[in-house]
Scaffold this motif. Structure first.
Motif, PDB file in Angstrom:
ATOM      1  N   ARG A 264       0.802  -1.046   0.132  1.00 26.49           N
ATOM      2  CA  ARG A 264      -0.029   0.088  -0.048  1.00 26.49           C
ATOM      3  C   ARG A 264       0.895   1.389  -0.002  1.00 26.49           C
ATOM      4  O   ARG A 264       1.976   1.242   0.416  1.00 26.49           O
ATOM      5  CB  ARG A 264      -0.867  -0.008   1.215  1.00 26.49           C
ATOM      6  CG  ARG A 264      -0.378   0.263   2.641  1.00 26.49           C
ATOM      7  CD  ARG A 264      -1.166   0.091   3.619  1.00 26.49           C
ATOM      8  NE  ARG A 264      -2.406   1.185   3.789  1.00 26.49           N
ATOM      9  CZ  ARG A 264      -2.384   2.280   4.350  1.00 26.49           C
ATOM     10  NH1 ARG A 264      -1.101   2.779   4.844  1.00 26.49           N
ATOM     11  NH2 ARG A 264      -3.532   2.962   4.233  1.00 26.49           N
ATOM     12  N   PRO A 265       0.336   2.581  -0.338  1.00 28.04           N
ATOM     13  CA  PRO A 265       1.085   3.560  -0.407  1.00 28.04           C
ATOM     14  C   PRO A 265       1.664   4.005   1.093  1.00 28.04           C
ATOM     15  O   PRO A 265       0.961   3.929   2.027  1.00 28.04           O
ATOM     16  CB  PRO A 265       0.174   4.637  -0.732  1.00 28.04           C
ATOM     17  CG  PRO A 265      -0.911   3.843  -1.734  1.00 28.04           C
ATOM     18  CD  PRO A 265      -0.899   2.656  -1.090  1.00 28.04           C
ATOM     19  N   LEU A 266       2.572   4.561   1.073  1.00 33.13           N
ATOM     20  CA  LEU A 266       3.489   4.994   2.291  1.00 33.13           C
ATOM     21  C   LEU A 266       3.239   6.500   2.453  1.00 33.13           C
ATOM     22  O   LEU A 266       3.336   7.130   1.395  1.00 33.13           O
ATOM     23  CB  LEU A 266       4.865   4.595   2.555  1.00 33.13           C
ATOM     24  CG  LEU A 266       5.745   4.902   3.818  1.00 33.13           C
ATOM     25  CD1 LEU A 266       5.116   4.160   4.971  1.00 33.13           C
ATOM     26  CD2 LEU A 266       6.907   4.424   3.735  1.00 33.13           C
ATOM     27  N   ILE A 267       2.853   6.956   3.399  1.00 35.50           N
ATOM     28  CA  ILE A 267       2.626   8.561   3.742  1.00 35.50           C
ATOM     29  C   ILE A 267       4.085   9.064   3.835  1.00 35.50           C
ATOM     30  O   ILE A 267       5.166   8.019   3.989  1.00 35.50           O
ATOM     31  CB  ILE A 267       1.816   8.767   4.844  1.00 35.50           C
ATOM     32  CG1 ILE A 267       2.573   8.341   6.088  1.00 35.50           C
ATOM     33  CG2 ILE A 267       0.424   8.208   4.963  1.00 35.50           C
ATOM     34  CD1 ILE A 267       1.973   8.513   7.472  1.00 35.50           C
ATOM     35  N   ASP A 268       3.936  10.225   3.637  1.00 38.63           N
ATOM     36  CA  ASP A 268       5.418  10.911   3.755  1.00 38.63           C
ATOM     37  C   ASP A 268       5.874  11.142   5.294  1.00 38.63           C
ATOM     38  O   ASP A 268       5.367  11.703   6.077  1.00 38.63           O
ATOM     39  CB  ASP A 268       5.395  12.285   3.135  1.00 38.63           C
ATOM     40  CG  ASP A 268       6.670  13.125   3.401  1.00 38.63           C
ATOM     41  OD1 ASP A 268       7.691  12.597   3.781  1.00 38.63           O
ATOM     42  OD2 ASP A 268       6.643  14.112   2.444  1.00 38.63           O
ATOM     43  N   LEU A 269       6.893  10.175   5.389  1.00 36.51           N
ATOM     44  CA  LEU A 269       6.938  10.095   7.204  1.00 36.51           C
ATOM     45  C   LEU A 269       8.054  11.133   7.492  1.00 36.51           C
ATOM     46  O   LEU A 269       7.797  11.681   8.746  1.00 36.51           O
ATOM     47  CB  LEU A 269       8.044   8.859   7.182  1.00 36.51           C
ATOM     48  CG  LEU A 269       7.180   7.455   6.954  1.00 36.51           C
ATOM     49  CD1 LEU A 269       8.189   6.211   7.454  1.00 36.51           C
ATOM     50  CD2 LEU A 269       6.099   7.390   7.747  1.00 36.51           C
ATOM     51  N   GLU A 270       8.573  11.797   6.588  1.00 35.72           N
ATOM     52  CA  GLU A 270       9.359  13.024   7.116  1.00 35.72           C
ATOM     53  C   GLU A 270       8.447  14.157   7.582  1.00 35.72           C
ATOM     54  O   GLU A 270       8.763  14.924   8.506  1.00 35.72           O
ATOM     55  CB  GLU A 270      10.195  13.613   5.756  1.00 35.72           C
ATOM     56  CG  GLU A 270      10.960  12.600   5.272  1.00 35.72           C
ATOM     57  CD  GLU A 270      12.130  11.969   6.240  1.00 35.72           C
ATOM     58  OE1 GLU A 270      12.501  12.713   6.992  1.00 35.72           O
ATOM     59  OE2 GLU A 270      12.243  10.542   6.062  1.00 35.72           O
ATOM     60  N   VAL A 271       7.062  14.378   7.156  1.00 37.84           N
ATOM     61  CA  VAL A 271       6.110  15.057   7.515  1.00 37.84           C
ATOM     62  C   VAL A 271       5.680  14.851   8.871  1.00 37.84           C
ATOM     63  O   VAL A 271       5.494  15.980   9.743  1.00 37.84           O
ATOM     64  CB  VAL A 271       5.017  15.420   6.539  1.00 37.84           C
ATOM     65  CG1 VAL A 271       4.029  16.149   7.101  1.00 37.84           C
ATOM     66  CG2 VAL A 271       5.452  15.833   5.166  1.00 37.84           C
ATOM     67  N   VAL A 272       5.410  13.620   9.121  1.00 41.97           N
ATOM     68  CA  VAL A 272       4.664  13.327  10.485  1.00 41.97           C
ATOM     69  C   VAL A 272       5.603  12.854  11.660  1.00 41.97           C
ATOM     70  O   VAL A 272       5.168  12.917  12.664  1.00 41.97           O
ATOM     71  CB  VAL A 272       3.450  12.080  10.101  1.00 41.97           C
ATOM     72  CG1 VAL A 272       2.503  12.549   9.398  1.00 41.97           C
ATOM     73  CG2 VAL A 272       4.144  10.815   9.974  1.00 41.97           C
TER      74      VAL A 272
END
Length: 289
Positions: A239-247
């Protein structure tokens, strides 16, 4: 109580040892007379028992987990107990191959992809997704009552202000998905350069996946960029991974703060090392902000 649980499951054992790194349950590794190892798990509360029971029903066939061999609903003295098969291997460490990190990503994404059951009514696992911001705030301020007794007043005030400021900058939540809430190396079992599965479901929710990367990053992904890259590739194969650098900046702060409160609740002396680690993390984050 343990003797009653053993009697309930009809266990004939050669030996039994308590598992040390279990924070929300009492867990025993039992060697049976026929040589097989099983685990007896007694959650601290009825709610944790119910969450775990529902997790085995929801995740079976979707995610690699121990087999639920038997369970007991407990009584007025015991919140309930589980008899579980053994996942072969040892807890995840940073000394693994990129193949393992890739499989950890697959495991994590497969769990997040699990959806709320359409036909089963859940009594233990809550769906917090629609009110995710409120859920995060409630958790934070619940631990804040404990943190207040540990932190310097100025640091405490600075933490509260930073929480409110950063929370408003979060992107829309990702989900709803099955969120482990304690997805850390101690709960990920690895053997022969392969991932055997994940354990411990006392804290699970349906909610935003954004919270669920923090402990894995803290204790595993942050140590090696090649493992981090392999994990991302494995996750994104499902599945798509969210932008971890943001959260991650927000949740690293959130985790350090709440972990200080957790140490206060569970005993400062008993958890002194973990407390010091999180105090150092919190101070570093606040200094850099």
């Amino acid at each position: 109580m343990l003797n009653r649980v053993i009697e309930q499951f009809g266990l004939k054992m050669k030996s039994m040892d308590e598992v040390e790194d279990s924070h929300s349950s009492t867990v025993y590794k039992c060697q049976l007379h026929k040589g097989e190892n099983v685990f007896v798990k007694i959650p601290y509360t009825k709610l944790k028992y119910q969450r775990e029971l529902e997790s085995y029903e929801i995740l079976k066939g979707n995610v690699a987990i121990p087999e639920l061999l038997d369970y007991w609903n407990g009584d007025e003295e015991c919140p309930g107990a589980f008899l579980l098969s053994e996942l072969k291997g040892q807890p995840l460490t940073t000394n693994v191959s990129t193949t393992v990190a890739y499989e950890v990503g697959i495991l994590h994404a497969s769990m997040h992809a699990v959806q709320l059951p359409a036909t089963k009514k859940l009594t233990g696992i809550k769906n917090e997704f629609d009110n995710w911001s409120s859920f995060i705030g409630k958790q934070f301020y619940s631990f804040a009552e404990d943190v207040k007794d540990v932190l310097d007043p100025q640091l405490y005030k600075q933490s509260i202000e930073k929480f409110e400021r950063m929370k408003e900058q979060l992107p829309p939540p990702d989900g709803p998905g099955f969120v482990h809430m304690d997805f850390r190396p101690a709960n990920i079992i690895v053997t022969d350069d392969r991932v055997s599965g994940v354990i411990d479901f006392e804290s699970v929710r349906f909610g935003s996946t954004e919270l669920d990367y923090t402990k894995l990053y803290r204790d595993f992904l942050s140590y090696d960029s090649t493992l981090y890259k392999a994990y991302k590739e494995g996750y994104e194969s499902i599945r798509p991974l969210i932008d971890l650098e943001v959260v991650l900046p927000f949740y690293r702060f959130y985790d350090a703060f709440c972990s200080i409160g957790w140490c206060k609740r569970r005993g400062i002396e008993k958890n002194a090392k973990f407390l010091e680690e999180n105090l150092a993390r919190l101070k570093e984050i606040l200094i850099l902000s």
